[in-house]
Design a protein around this motif. Structure first.
Motif, PDB file in Angstrom:
ATOM      1  N   LYS A   1       8.310   9.132   4.968  1.00  0.00           N
ATOM      2  CA  LYS A   1       8.196  10.180   5.993  1.00  0.00           C
ATOM      3  C   LYS A   1       6.901  10.076   6.793  1.00  0.00           C
ATOM      4  N   ARG A   2       5.844   9.599   6.128  1.00  0.00           N
ATOM      5  CA  ARG A   2       4.533   9.485   6.764  1.00  0.00           C
ATOM      6  C   ARG A   2       3.860   8.239   6.219  1.00  0.00           C
ATOM      7  N   PHE A   3       3.252   7.459   7.088  1.00  0.00           N
ATOM      8  CA  PHE A   3       2.586   6.227   6.688  1.00  0.00           C
ATOM      9  C   PHE A   3       1.080   6.470   6.619  1.00  0.00           C
ATOM     10  N   ILE A   4       0.509   6.178   5.468  1.00  0.00           N
ATOM     11  CA  ILE A   4      -0.921   6.387   5.215  1.00  0.00           C
ATOM     12  C   ILE A   4      -1.603   5.019   5.187  1.00  0.00           C
ATOM     13  N   PRO A   5      -2.718   4.840   5.891  1.00  0.00           N
ATOM     14  CA  PRO A   5      -3.408   3.547   5.843  1.00  0.00           C
ATOM     15  C   PRO A   5      -3.769   3.165   4.401  1.00  0.00           C
ATOM     16  N   HIS A   6      -3.604   1.899   4.102  1.00  0.00           N
ATOM     17  CA  HIS A   6      -3.957   1.384   2.775  1.00  0.00           C
ATOM     18  C   HIS A   6      -4.322  -0.091   2.914  1.00  0.00           C
ATOM     19  N   VAL A   7      -4.952  -0.617   1.883  1.00  0.00           N
ATOM     20  CA  VAL A   7      -5.257  -2.043   1.842  1.00  0.00           C
ATOM     21  C   VAL A   7      -4.149  -2.707   1.040  1.00  0.00           C
ATOM     22  N   ALA A   8      -3.396  -3.559   1.694  1.00  0.00           N
ATOM     23  CA  ALA A   8      -2.303  -4.261   1.018  1.00  0.00           C
ATOM     24  C   ALA A   8      -2.872  -5.195  -0.049  1.00  0.00           C
ATOM     25  N   ALA A   9      -2.184  -5.299  -1.165  1.00  0.00           N
ATOM     26  CA  ALA A   9      -2.651  -6.120  -2.284  1.00  0.00           C
ATOM     27  C   ALA A   9      -2.841  -7.576  -1.885  1.00  0.00           C
ATOM     28  N   THR A  10      -2.068  -8.057  -0.930  1.00  0.00           N
ATOM     29  CA  THR A  10      -2.140  -9.469  -0.528  1.00  0.00           C
ATOM     30  C   THR A  10      -2.974  -9.688   0.731  1.00  0.00           C
ATOM     31  N   SER A  11      -3.588  -8.649   1.244  1.00  0.00           N
ATOM     32  CA  SER A  11      -4.299  -8.762   2.518  1.00  0.00           C
ATOM     33  C   SER A  11      -5.724  -9.256   2.348  1.00  0.00           C
TER      34      SER A  11
END
Length: 180
Positions: free
Chosen positions: A18-28
């Protein structure tokens, strides 16, 4: 499946967000938390099951005629995607959804010296509407005139692509069959 003018897209196998929260992707390699999306040019890179390894190549202004013929193919459009045979069933059966966002909440992100490969937001974002299933992943490629190649192993193609004059991107290559 491409964004409308003024939009960017996020592709997911999860239709419940429903809502996208900024995060650090594990593979980024990035350390800044982002919400990731893509523009129309980069959307075809995500017409795959999420974990599917894929090697993609496309014509750019500096592509040599030899590289075009060898890696893209004569009379075969301007873009080729490759997956391994083991992923064909997932390409046929996985449902991928697209979330649409206002592009104004996003900024392009690129590696130094390259074109933007994604759009990122640093604040939470809400989709413009409910997610839409994009339909057949194979049909998306066909409708866009993109070759979809089935290979026993991605690495020989990938090694040729990265040493050539074509544009390229590899996603989830860590999931490919081990390099021969």
């Amino acid at each position: 499946m491409r964004p409308n003018p003024g939009e960017v897209l996020h592709f997911s196998e999860d239709p419940t967000i429903k809502r996208f929260i900024p995060h650090v992707a594990a593979t980024s390699a990035e350390t800044t938390p982002y919400v990731w999306a893509v523009d129309a040019r980069n959307a075809p890179s995500y017409w795959f099951p999420r974990q599917c390894p894929r090697a993609m190549a496309w014509i750019r202004d500096s592509t040599t005629p030899d590289d075009r013929a060898r890696l893209i193919g004569a009379g075969c459009g301007s873009r080729a995607h490759a997956i391994e045979y083991g992923w064909l069933d997932a390409m046929r059966t996985t449902t991928v959804y697209t979330y649409r966002f206002a592009a104004t909440a996003f900024a392009p992100i690129a590696s130094p010296g390259s074109d933007p490969h994604a759009m990122v937001a640093t604040e939470p974002v809400t989709p413009l509407a409910d997610p839409e299933p994009i339909g057949s992943l194979l049909a998306c490629h066909e409708a866009a005139g993109i070759q979809l190649r089935l290979l026993p192993n991605l690495w020989p193609f990938w090694n040729e692509v990265i040493a050539s004059s074509v544009g390229f991107s590899g996603i989830r290559l860590r999931n490919a069959i081990r390099h021969p």
